[in-house]
Design a protein around this motif. Structure first.
Motif, PDB file in Angstrom:
ATOM      1  N   LYS A 567       0.844  -1.187   0.000  1.00 56.11           N
ATOM      2  CA  LYS A 567       0.000   0.000   0.000  1.00 56.11           C
ATOM      3  C   LYS A 567       0.882   1.242   0.000  1.00 56.11           C
ATOM      4  CE  LYS A 567      -3.663  -2.250   2.728  1.00 56.11           C
ATOM      5  NZ  LYS A 567      -4.452  -2.190   3.992  1.00 56.11           N
ATOM      6  N   GLY A 568       0.396   2.292  -0.679  1.00 57.19           N
ATOM      7  CA  GLY A 568       1.150   3.540  -0.662  1.00 57.19           C
ATOM      8  C   GLY A 568       0.909   4.370  -1.898  1.00 57.19           C
ATOM      9  N   THR A 580       5.919   7.258  -1.520  1.00 54.73           N
ATOM     10  CA  THR A 580       5.563   7.887  -0.248  1.00 54.73           C
ATOM     11  C   THR A 580       4.795   6.883   0.601  1.00 54.73           C
ATOM     12  OG1 THR A 580       5.431  10.060  -1.320  1.00 54.73           O
ATOM     13  CG2 THR A 580       4.381   9.827   0.834  1.00 54.73           C
ATOM     14  N   ASN A 581       5.402   6.545   1.744  1.00 50.11           N
ATOM     15  CA  ASN A 581       4.772   5.601   2.690  1.00 50.11           C
ATOM     16  C   ASN A 581       4.303   4.326   1.998  1.00 50.11           C
ATOM     17  OD1 ASN A 581       5.160   7.319   4.897  1.00 50.11           O
ATOM     18  ND2 ASN A 581       3.235   8.397   4.497  1.00 50.11           N
ATOM     19  N   LEU A 582       5.165   3.780   1.161  1.00 47.35           N
ATOM     20  CA  LEU A 582       4.846   2.518   0.499  1.00 47.35           C
ATOM     21  C   LEU A 582       5.202   1.385   1.456  1.00 47.35           C
ATOM     22  CD1 LEU A 582       3.853   1.359  -2.261  1.00 47.35           C
ATOM     23  CD2 LEU A 582       6.258   1.000  -2.819  1.00 47.35           C
ATOM     24  N   SER A 583       4.188   0.774   2.007  1.00 49.42           N
ATOM     25  CA  SER A 583       4.413  -0.266   3.020  1.00 49.42           C
ATOM     26  C   SER A 583       4.111  -1.637   2.440  1.00 49.42           C
ATOM     27  CB  SER A 583       3.535  -0.014   4.244  1.00 49.42           C
ATOM     28  OG  SER A 583       2.163  -0.070   3.888  1.00 49.42           O
ATOM     29  N   GLN A 590       8.178  -6.580   8.036  1.00 47.43           N
ATOM     30  CA  GLN A 590       7.429  -5.494   7.419  1.00 47.43           C
ATOM     31  C   GLN A 590       8.387  -4.358   7.071  1.00 47.43           C
ATOM     32  OE1 GLN A 590       6.389  -2.210   8.465  1.00 47.43           O
ATOM     33  NE2 GLN A 590       4.799  -1.981   6.896  1.00 47.43           N
ATOM     34  N   THR A 592       8.558  -0.183   5.303  1.00 49.45           N
ATOM     35  CA  THR A 592       7.964   1.029   4.747  1.00 49.45           C
ATOM     36  C   THR A 592       9.060   1.796   4.014  1.00 49.45           C
ATOM     37  OG1 THR A 592       6.350   1.158   6.537  1.00 49.45           O
ATOM     38  CG2 THR A 592       6.733   3.153   5.248  1.00 49.45           C
ATOM     39  N   ASN A 594      10.236   5.241   1.710  1.00 49.96           N
ATOM     40  CA  ASN A 594      10.058   6.602   1.227  1.00 49.96           C
ATOM     41  C   ASN A 594      11.308   6.950   0.424  1.00 49.96           C
ATOM     42  OD1 ASN A 594       7.551   8.007   2.549  1.00 49.96           O
ATOM     43  ND2 ASN A 594       8.492   6.756   4.173  1.00 49.96           N
ATOM     44  N   ASP A 612      12.363   1.722   6.499  1.00 54.14           N
ATOM     45  CA  ASP A 612      12.052   1.382   7.887  1.00 54.14           C
ATOM     46  C   ASP A 612      11.678  -0.090   7.908  1.00 54.14           C
ATOM     47  OD1 ASP A 612      11.337   1.233  10.495  1.00 54.14           O
ATOM     48  OD2 ASP A 612       9.645   2.615  10.381  1.00 54.14           O
ATOM     49  N   ASP A 645      16.560   1.016  10.479  1.00 52.55           N
ATOM     50  CA  ASP A 645      16.153   2.270   9.863  1.00 52.55           C
ATOM     51  C   ASP A 645      17.369   2.742   9.071  1.00 52.55           C
ATOM     52  OD1 ASP A 645      17.665   3.999  12.078  1.00 52.55           O
ATOM     53  OD2 ASP A 645      16.281   2.650  13.116  1.00 52.55           O
TER      54      ASP A 645
END
Length: 826
Positions: A567-568, A580-583, A590, A592, A594, A612, A645
Motif C-alpha cells: 500500500k502507498g 511515499t509511505n509505500l508499506s 514489514q 515502509t 520513502n 524502515d 532504519d
C-alpha cells in the motif's frame, strides 16, 4: 649508336626512378601541409592515416589518395567521431598544374565514409566546428581579388557512404545504411548537362518514437540542365523512387547567395494502390509481394519559392486513394472500401500558416467499418483541431482478413469520439470553448503471443472523453494469472498530444495477486535457479508524465518472495518515480519505503531511499536482495530477525544493481538476538582459540549504528554478548571487501585454550583472574578473513595479578618475621 643507346637508357632509368621516388620524397611535407590547412579551418581533432602518391597508377597523371581521415569533436563531443573517410582520391594532370591557370583532375572519389551527426538537448551540434573568422579577416577576404585559378573535374563518385543523425531537440533519429552516388558532366562549361545516378538503402526515420520509414530504399536517376555560372538547375528526364513509389519531377532549383529558389513538382508515376503499401514497414504488412490489391492512387507534391533561414517556401502534398482493396491469398476475408483523402498546404512564409486535412479515412476489415477525420490549422501558435473516430472492431473476425501468425486475439472494441476547438482553450481551462465527447469501450479482449504466452485479458474497460480529461471508469483485467484493476483520470491529454506538454493523471490500482515470476523468460528462470537473482535492465521514467498511483495490492510474487499488503502512493513525474509511505509485508517482516528512483540521466540512474524495516528474517533477506549480499555477506551464515532504519542513495548499473563505490548513507540495525554458524570469520576464531564452540555462536540483543561512505561501511562501537560473554564491536568494511574489525571481549581463561590455561596456572595469583580481556582482530577480505588474537590486555591482567600476589606474600613474610623478633626480644 651503341653509346647513345646506353646513355639514353641510363637517362630513362633515372627518370623512372625519379617518378617512383619523388612522391615519397615529398610525402611527409604534403601530409603536414594538409593537416595545417585543415587545422586552420576547423576546431576539431583531425587525424590522417596516410597520403599516397603515385605516377604509375594513372600515368601520365599523378594519382593522389588520402586515407583514414577522422574528425573528432572537442568539449561535449570529445568522445564522438563526427566523420571518418576511408579514402578520398583523384588523378591530377601535372601539365595543367604547371600552367597555373587551372587544375584538371579525373574523377573525385569519396569512399567508405561514415558520418555521425549529433544535436544535444541544448541545441549544440557536433558539426559546428568551423573556426570563427575575425572582422579583419573577413574584410581582407572581401577586398582580395578573385582568383582565375579553376579546378576542372569530370565526375564525382560517392561509394559506401553511411549516415547517422540523432537530434535530441527534435526527438528525431535518421539512419542511412548505404549511399552510392555518381555525378558526371562537363564541369568546365558554363552551361552543361549533368547526369545523376544515386541509390540509398537502409533508410530509417524515427520521429518522437514513431518510425515513419523503416529500412526504406531511395533512388534517383536524373538529367539536369545546369547553368553553372548562375547555379541554376532544370530537371529533364528523371525518376525518383521510394521503395515501390515512383515519382517524376519537373521544374528548377537555383542556389542564391543566401537562399535557395525552388519551383519543383512531383507526381507519382505509378497509380496502383500497391505501390503505396510498400511504404508501410514489414512489421505491419506481411508478405506484401503476395497481396492481391486493387484501387487507384493519386499522389503529388510541390515546393515553390525561396527557402531562407527565416522564410519557408510554399509547399503542399495531396494523397487520394479510391475504392482500394487488400486481400491475403490464404485468408477468406478482405480489407475493402479503402478511401483516403488527405492534403497538406502551406502558402509560404511562417509555418503557422500550414493547414493539414485528412478529409476522409475509411476502410472495412471483415465488414468492420472504421471512419476517421482530422483537420489542423495554425499548428505553431495555437493549434485548431477537429476530427472524429468512429468504428467497431471485432478482433475475432479481423484475424480472418489480416495474418496474425501465432497471435491469438479476440474481443470487441467500439469507438465514437469527436472533438473541435483550439488548444488555447484547454490551456486557459476554458473547457466550454472546446468540444470533446464520446467513449472507447473494450469488452472480453484477449491477446496472447509466443513471446507473451501468459496473455492479457481485459474483461471490460471504458474510456470516456471530455475536453478536460479522459475518464477510465473501469479497467478489469487478467495478465496471466495476475489480476489488475484501474480507475482514474488522465488530464491535459490534448496539449500532451499536440504540444508535447505534461500528461497528468490520478489512478487507483488494486490487485489480489500479481505474479511477476510469470513474466520471466526461460533464460531468466535458469539464471534465478543458479544465482538466486533476477537479471534486470534500466527502466526509464518518462519526463512528460505527472501521474499519481494509489496502490493497494494484496500479494506480489517475486522470485521466491511473497510480498503482501502493498500500500502507498507512487508519483511518476519529471523522470522520477517517488514513493511515499509505500508499506509491505515481506521476508517474514514489514517494511515502509520513502524515496525516489530517477532516470533524469538514463546512463546514470540513481535511487535515494529511506527504509524502515521491522523484523526481517536475515537468511531470507540475504537470499532475496543482492545489495545485502554485497554489503553484509556474513548474513548468509546468520539466523534470526533484524530491524533497521536506513537511509541510502547510489547510482545503479545497467542491471539495476547499486554501483557500490557510489553508495552513501547511514542507519542502524537492531535485533533481539541472532545465531551465527559456519561463518568464515568465526571458524577462524574457533581455530585461533582452539575452541570449536565458536563455530556456532549466539549474539544477544544489540543496537548497531553505521555510516556508508562511497561504499565503505563504518560500524560505530556497540556492545552485545557473544556466546554469553560481553563484547564491544567496531570497525570497517571497504568497498572492495577488505575487513578491519575489532571485537573487544571478556573471556573465561578456560576458553582461551589449554596452552594459555597451563601458562596461567604457573603464574602466582591466577586464581583471582576469572575473565581475561581479549581483542579479536578480523582482517583480510570477506571471502578470506584473517583472525588474530591480541592478548596484550590479558598479559597485563596476569602480570598485575602476579604482582599483587607477590606483594601480598611479601607482606605476610615481613609480618611473621617481626612477630618472631618481638617475641624473642620480650
Amino acid at each position: 649508336m651503341k653509346k647513345f643507346l646506353k646513355i639514353f637508357g641510363g637517362v630513362m632509368i633515372v627518370l623512372i626512378l625519379l617518378l617512383a621516388l619523388l612522391p615519397y620524397l615529398f610525402k611527409d611535407q604534403i601530409m603536414d601541409r594538409v593537416k595545417v590547412e585543415m587545422d586552420k579551418a576547423v576546431d576539431a581533432k583531425i587525424e590522417i592515416a596516410d597520403v599516397s602518391l603515385s605516377m604509375f597508377k594513372n600515368f601520365p597523371k599523378l594519382f593522389v589518395e588520402i586515407q583514414g581521415i577522422s574528425v573528432v569533436g572537442k568539449g561535449d563531443f570529445s568522445n564522438d567521431t563526427l566523420a571518418y573517410v576511408g579514402s578520398l582520391y583523384t588523378a591530377i594532370d601535372l601539365g595543367s598544374a604547371i600552367s597555373g591557370e587551372q587544375l584538371n583532375v579525373g574523377a573525385i572519389v569519396l569512399a567508405k565514409t561514415k558520418v555521425n551527426a549529433l544535436v544535444l538537448e541544448s541545441g549544440k551540434a557536433n558539426w559546428d566546428i568551423s573556426k570563427s573568422t575575425t572582422e579583419k579577416e573577413v574584410a581582407e577576404d572581401e577586398s582580395s581579388e578573385a582568383s582565375d585559378f579553376k579546378i576542372i573535374f569530370e565526375e564525382v563518385r560517392v561509394e559506401d557512404f553511411a549516415l547517422e543523425y540523432h537530434d535530441a531537440t527534435l526527438k528525431t533519429n535518421l539512419v542511412l545504411a548505404d549511399l552510392d552516388l555518381n555525378l558526371n558532366g562537363d564541369f568546365s562549361a558554363k552551361e552543361t548537362n549533368l547526369n545523376i545516378n544515386s541509390k540509398a538503402t537502409g533508410i530509417t526515420l524515427d520521429y518522437e518514437g514513431v518510425k515513419y520509414l523503416n529500412n526504406a530504399k531511395l533512388g534517383l536517376e536524373a538529367a539536369l540542365g545546369a547553368d553553372l555560372e548562375n547555379m541554376v538547375f532544370n530537371f529533364k528526364e528523371n525518376k525518383l523512387t521510394l521503395n515501390d513509389l515512383e515519382f517524376g519531377m519537373t521544374g528548377n532549383f537555383a542556389m542564391l547567395k543566401d537562399a535557395y529558389d525552388m519551383d519543383i513538382k512531383l507526381d507519382a508515376k505509378k497509380t496502383d494502390f500497391k505501390s503505396l503499401l510498400s511504404m508501410i514497414p514489414e512489421t505491419f504488412m506481411k508478405d506484401i509481394k503476395g497481396l492481391e490489391t486493387s484501387g487507384n492512387l493519386v499522389l503529388n507534391a510541390f515546393v515553390k519559392g525561396e527557402y531562407r533561414e527565416d522564410h519557408m517556401p510554399a509547399f503542399g502534398a495531396k494523397l487520394k486513394v479510391a475504392d482500394a482493396n487488400i486481400k491475403y491469398p490464404e485468408l477468406p476475408e478482405t480489407i475493402n472500401n479503402i478511401n483516403i483523402d488527405a492534403e497538406v498546404n502551406h502558402p509560404g512564409g511562417d509555418l503557422d500558416a500550414l493547414v493539414a486535412d485528412v478529409n476522409a479515412f475509411h476502410l472495412e476489415v471483415a465488414n468492420n467499418p472504421i471512419d476517421a477525420e482530422i483537420h489542423i490549422k495554425t499548428p505553431m501558435s495555437d493549434p485548431e483541431i477537429s476530427g472524429l473516430c468512429k468504428g467497431v472492431i471485432d478482433f475475432a473476425k479481423i484475424r480472418h482478413a489480416i495474418p496474425m501468425d501465432s497471435i491469438k486475439i479476440a474481443g470487441i472494441i467500439t469507438s465514437d469520439i469527436s472533438f473541435n476547438g483550439r488548444l488555447s482553450a484547454i490551456e486557459k481551462e476554458e473547457y466550454e470553448k472546446f468540444m470533446a465527447k464520446g467513449d472507447v469501450k473494450l469488452k472480453n479482449f484477449e491477446f496472447t503471443t509466443p513471446d507473451f504466452p501468459q496473455g492479457i485479458r481485459i474483461i471490460s474497460s471504458v474510456l470516456s472523453f471530455t475536453p478536460q480529461f479522459i475518464n477510465l471508469s473501469s479497467f478489469n483485467s487478467l495478465i496471466g494469472k495476475s489480476d489488475v484493476q484501474l480507475k482514474g483520470k488522465l488530464e491535459n491529454y490534448i496539449p500532451y498530444a499536440l504540444k508535447g506538454k505534461t500528461l497528468k493523471g490520478n489512478f487507483n490500482m488494486t490487485s489480489k495477486v500479481f505474479d511477476l515470476n510469470e513474466f520471466m523468460t526461460e533464460s531468466e528462470t535458469e539464471t534465478v535457479e543458479s544465482a538466486d537473482t533476477i537479471p534486470m535492465s534500466v527502466v526509464p521514467v518518462p519526463a512528460d508524465l505527472d501521474i499519481k498511483f494509489v496502490a493497494n495490492m494484496q500479494k506480489i510474487k517475486f522470485d521466491k518472495m511473497d510480498i503482501e499488503n502493498v500500500k502507498g502512493l507512487i508519483v511518476v513525474k519529471n523522470s522520477v518515480a517517488k514513493l511515499t509511505n509505500l508499506s509491505m509485508d515481506m521476508l517474514k517482516g514489514q517494511m515502509t519505503m520513502n524515496g525516489s528512483y530517477s532516470t533524469k540521466d538514463i546512463k546514470k540512474p540513481n535511487f535515494d531511499f529511506g527504509l524502515d524495516v521491522n523484523n526481517f528474517d536475515i537468511k531470507s533477506t540475504y537470499e532475496s536482495l543482492t545489495m545485502v549480499k554485497e554489503m553484509i555477506p556474513m548474513a548468509l551464515n546468520c539466523e534470526g530477525k533484524v530491524s533497521s532504519d536506513l537511509e541510502i542513495k547510489a547510482q545503479l548499473n545497467e542491471e539495476m544493481n547499486p554501483v557500490m563505490n557510489t553508495l552513501n548513507g547511514k542507519g542502524a540495525f537492531h535485533s533481539q538476538g541472532i545465531i551465527i554458524k559456519d561463518s568464515k570469520a568465526f571458524v577462524a576464531l574457533a581455530k585461533a582459540l582452539k575452541n570449536d564452540s565458536y563455530k556456532r555462536i549466539s549474539v544477544s540483543k544489540f543496537d548497531m549504528d553505521f555510516v556508508i561512505t562511497n561504499g565503505n561501511i563504518i560500524v560505530k562501537p556497540f556492545t552485545t554478548k557473544l556466546a554469553g560473554h560481553p563484547a564491544t564491536i567496531y570497525g570497517t568494511q571497504s568497498v572492495d571487501g577488505k575487513l578491519d574489525f575489532t571485537m573487544d571481549m571478556k573471556l573465561p581463561k578456560e576458553e582461551l585454550g589449554s596452552d594459555v590455561t597451563k601458562f596461567l596456572d604457573k603464574i602466582p595469583g591466577n586464581k583471582s583472574i576469572e575473565k581475561l580481556d581479549v581483542s579479536v582482530k578480523i582482517t583480510g577480505t570477506v571471502d578470506d578473513p584473517k583472525v588474530n588474537l591480541d592478548l596484550s590486555k590479558a598479559i597485563k591482567q596476569a602480570k598485575d595479578a602476579a604482582m599483587k600476589e607477590l606483594k601480598k606474600k611479601g607482606t605476610k613474610e615481613l609480618e611473621k618475621a617481626a612477630k618472631n623478633l618481638l617475641k624473642g626480644f620480650f
